[in-house]
Scaffold this active site. Structure first.
Site, PDB file in Angstrom:
ATOM      1  N   GLU A 279       0.833  -1.216   0.000  1.00 33.61           N
ATOM      2  CA  GLU A 279       0.000   0.000   0.000  1.00 33.61           C
ATOM      3  C   GLU A 279       0.860   1.255   0.000  1.00 33.61           C
ATOM      4  O   GLU A 279       0.834   2.037   0.945  1.00 33.61           O
ATOM      5  CB  GLU A 279      -0.846   0.053   1.285  1.00 33.61           C
ATOM      6  CG  GLU A 279      -1.882  -1.001   1.421  1.00 33.61           C
ATOM      7  CD  GLU A 279      -2.499  -1.025   2.811  1.00 33.61           C
ATOM      8  OE1 GLU A 279      -3.431  -1.806   3.020  1.00 33.61           O
ATOM      9  OE2 GLU A 279      -2.039  -0.282   3.698  1.00 33.61           O
ATOM     10  N   CYS A 350       0.646  33.200  10.432  1.00 31.39           N
ATOM     11  CA  CYS A 350       1.039  33.922  11.647  1.00 31.39           C
ATOM     12  C   CYS A 350       1.516  32.964  12.718  1.00 31.39           C
ATOM     13  O   CYS A 350       0.831  32.726  13.723  1.00 31.39           O
ATOM     14  CB  CYS A 350      -0.115  34.755  12.144  1.00 31.39           C
ATOM     15  SG  CYS A 350      -0.306  36.170  11.082  1.00 31.39           S
ATOM     16  N   TYR A 379       1.207  14.021   1.054  1.00 36.42           N
ATOM     17  CA  TYR A 379       0.869  14.624   2.349  1.00 36.42           C
ATOM     18  C   TYR A 379       1.060  16.144   2.340  1.00 36.42           C
ATOM     19  O   TYR A 379       1.352  16.733   3.376  1.00 36.42           O
ATOM     20  CB  TYR A 379       1.663  13.965   3.490  1.00 36.42           C
ATOM     21  CG  TYR A 379       1.489  12.463   3.520  1.00 36.42           C
ATOM     22  CD1 TYR A 379       0.275  11.911   3.900  1.00 36.42           C
ATOM     23  CD2 TYR A 379       2.508  11.596   3.120  1.00 36.42           C
ATOM     24  CE1 TYR A 379       0.086  10.532   3.898  1.00 36.42           C
ATOM     25  CE2 TYR A 379       2.325  10.225   3.116  1.00 36.42           C
ATOM     26  CZ  TYR A 379       1.112   9.700   3.503  1.00 36.42           C
ATOM     27  OH  TYR A 379       0.925   8.332   3.505  1.00 36.42           O
TER      28      TYR A 379
HETATM   29  N1  LLP Z   1      -1.058   1.830   4.632  1.00 35.52           N
HETATM   30  C1  LLP Z   1      -1.413   2.226   5.859  1.00 35.52           C
HETATM   31  C2  LLP Z   1      -2.243   1.362   6.678  1.00 35.52           C
HETATM   32  C3  LLP Z   1      -0.972   3.461   6.355  1.00 35.52           C
HETATM   33  O1  LLP Z   1      -1.322   3.839   7.578  1.00 35.52           O
HETATM   34  C4  LLP Z   1      -0.172   4.288   5.533  1.00 35.52           C
HETATM   35  C5  LLP Z   1       0.297   5.594   6.016  1.00 35.52           C
HETATM   36  C6  LLP Z   1       0.155   3.840   4.246  1.00 35.52           C
HETATM   37  C7  LLP Z   1      -0.301   2.594   3.831  1.00 35.52           C
HETATM   38  C8  LLP Z   1       0.976   4.655   3.280  1.00 35.52           C
HETATM   39  O2  LLP Z   1       2.250   4.911   3.749  1.00 35.52           O
HETATM   40  P1  LLP Z   1       3.320   5.610   2.764  1.00 35.52           P
HETATM   41  O3  LLP Z   1       3.641   4.630   1.666  1.00 35.52           O
HETATM   42  O4  LLP Z   1       2.703   6.838   2.237  1.00 35.52           O
HETATM   43  O5  LLP Z   1       4.478   5.886   3.641  1.00 35.52           O
HETATM   44  N2  LLP Z   1       1.327  12.390   7.249  1.00 35.52           N
HETATM   45  C9  LLP Z   1       2.568  11.655   7.394  1.00 35.52           C
HETATM   46  C10 LLP Z   1       2.472  10.248   6.928  1.00 35.52           C
HETATM   47  C11 LLP Z   1       1.402   9.444   7.651  1.00 35.52           C
HETATM   48  C12 LLP Z   1       1.305   8.063   7.100  1.00 35.52           C
HETATM   49  C13 LLP Z   1       0.173   7.333   7.695  1.00 35.52           C
HETATM   50  N3  LLP Z   1      -0.052   6.041   7.143  1.00 35.52           N
HETATM   51  C14 LLP Z   1       3.668  12.414   6.642  1.00 35.52           C
HETATM   52  O6  LLP Z   1       3.388  13.458   6.079  1.00 35.52           O
HETATM   53  O7  LLP Z   1       4.815  11.983   6.644  1.00 35.52           O
END
Ligand code: LLP
Length: 427
Positions: A279, A350, A379
């Site tokens: 994912e 601000c 993100y």
């Molecule tokens: N699958 C699940 C169950 C997840 O919780 C996440 C991310 C992903 C897949 C995807 O992960 P990725 O491949 O994008 O690393 N807002 C944070 C990241 C939070 C990720 C939460 N879960 C940031 O800006 O770094």
């Protein structure tokens, strides 16, 4: 990223041309790069000769146009809210290819998903098993599910984006035996069809160890439970390069390692090789996204530092403020010129923490110059806010020398359109 004649090009067009046409602040995606990444991931799986699915994690960037790209590339996606589900549906993306994840899906969210025959629900907790029973028995429907396991494996990343450790709100705890209890409930349910196990250990991961441990653990767990899974889903988390210090592992190496680990574990614990699902969110869209800003004022504090302010900030990219994330920027029209200064790039919000780049070398700048921050595709827009009542930027997709608006810029009318007047009571 492509630089020609001192100009940053995105999707075959100069960034400055795109900015002139659509204004700043602006998110621009190189669609060709998104597609190339997906294809490379597919090829990596094909080289392993395994059954697989790539399920794009919507939370990284969820807009209708993104699902159009995923549909064209024929991959799956996962959603974690009614809003992401509504976006998928608006795009006409096939719901059979969607998985619904999250630790507190509501009755209404699950009902909508089930009404529209969502492919997979990733069951997270006991309350959700009850909700699913209630909804599915009323509709007399079956639902394919995966079970989310909280594996007790920590990934080396920022605490806020590490999810696999035992002390986590996500998934069924394996160590205390709750996961086995949930497994028994799901297997006994006349409405739930358990297709496999799922876990996610964290995000922006730079090492492979966690994935091999996870593959081993999930396959061993299935085998301990005498369960032949159709699917093992190892979540997302592949790290990307945000700045020159980052040295991520190529996606294809992550995939190779994951496949090898699942194969080895299947052999060791005597189960048939299941389909392998991942994912990824960030690794698909992160490097393909650029944020374009116009430089405004500057403040030079003698002996301390210089601040360069731009027309966006923490409302369109909260990551530096929230995770101390470090990005890299360049002048889109003077991309090759030598650096002459080190500045902190600040937003217009601000708050002192409203920083986009903590420390950036740049050529000489003047107000009106176009600044591009790199690798902001994940993100950024998805975590954008209207803080200080700033409108959210537009989103443009660029491909083969064509740029197309895919999300309109919010207007001042959009900012106030939900507000209602209040008649103040007598005092
Ligand atoms: N699958 C699940 C169950 C997840 O919780 C996440 C991310 C992903 C897949 C995807 O992960 P990725 O491949 O994008 O690393 N807002 C944070 C990241 C939070 C990720 C939460 N879960 C940031 O800006 O770094």
């Amino acid at each position: 990223m492509q630089i020609q004649n001192n100009q940053l090009y995105i999707g075959g067009l100069p960034a400055s041309e795109i900015a002139k046409r659509f204004q700043t602040p602006l998110y621009v995606y190189d669609v060709g790069q998104i597609r190339k990444t997906i294809r490379e991931m597919k090829e990596a799986f094909q080289a392993e000769n395994v059954a697989y699915e790539i399920s794009y994690a919507s939370k990284a960037f969820s807009v209708v146009a993104m699902y159009d790209v995923l549909a064209a590339e024929k991959i799956h996606c996962d959603v974690v809210s009614g809003g992401e589900l509504a976006t998928v549906m608006k795009a006409g993306f096939p719901l059979q290819k969607v998985a619904f994840n999250g630790n507190n899906k509501s009755f209404d969210e699950l009902s909508t998903a089930i009404d529209h025959h969502i492919g997979t629900v990733i069951v997270d907790n006991f309350h959700e098993i009850e909700l699913l029973e209630e909804i599915l028995s009323a509709k007399n429907q079956m639902q394919d599910v995966l079970m989310r396991i909280s594996p007790g494996i920590s990934a080396h990343t920022h605490e806020f984006i590490s999810t696999g450790q035992q002390d986590s709100k996500f998934g069924f705890d394996l160590i205390s035996g709750q996961a086995k209890q949930a497994f028994d409930l799901i297997m006994a349910s006349p409405h739930l069809h358990l297709r496999g196990l799922h876990a996610h250990i964290g995000s922006q991961i730079f090492e492979t160890n966690g994935y091999s441990k996870l593959a081993d653990l999930l396959v061993k767990t299935a085998s301990d439970w005498h369960f032949q899974p159709d699917i093992i889903d190892l979540g997302g988390g592949f790290g990307i390069k945000y700045n020159e210090k980052d040295d991520p592992i190529p996606n294809s190496d992550f995939i190779h390692l994951i496949c090898q680990s699942v194969k080895q574990a299947a052999k060791a614990y005597n189960i048939q090789l299941p389909e392998i699902w991942i994912e990824p969110g960030r690794s698909i869209v992160g490097p393909a996204g650029y944020s374009l800003y116009t430089i405004g004022g500057r403040k030079d504090i003698p002996g301390i530092r210089s601040y360069l302010s731009v027309d966006g900030g923490m409302g369109d990219n909260i990551r530096p403020a929230l995770y101390q994330a470090e990005y890299e920027a360049l002048l889109a029209d003077q991309a090759d010129l030598p650096s002459e200064q080190v500045v902190r790039i600040a937003g217009k919000y601000c708050e002192s923490g409203d920083v986009l780049v903590w420390q950036q070398k740049l050529p000489k700048t003047k107000p009106g110059d176009l600044l591009a921050i790199l690798a902001t595709g994940a993100y950024g827009y998805s975590m954008a806010s209207n803080y200080n009542r700033n409108p959210r930027p537009a989103v443009v997709f660029a491909e083969n020398g064509q740029a197309k608006l895919v999300v309109k810029r919010e207007s001042m009318a959009d900012i106030t359109h939900l507000d209602l007047d209040y008649e103040v009571g007598n005092d």
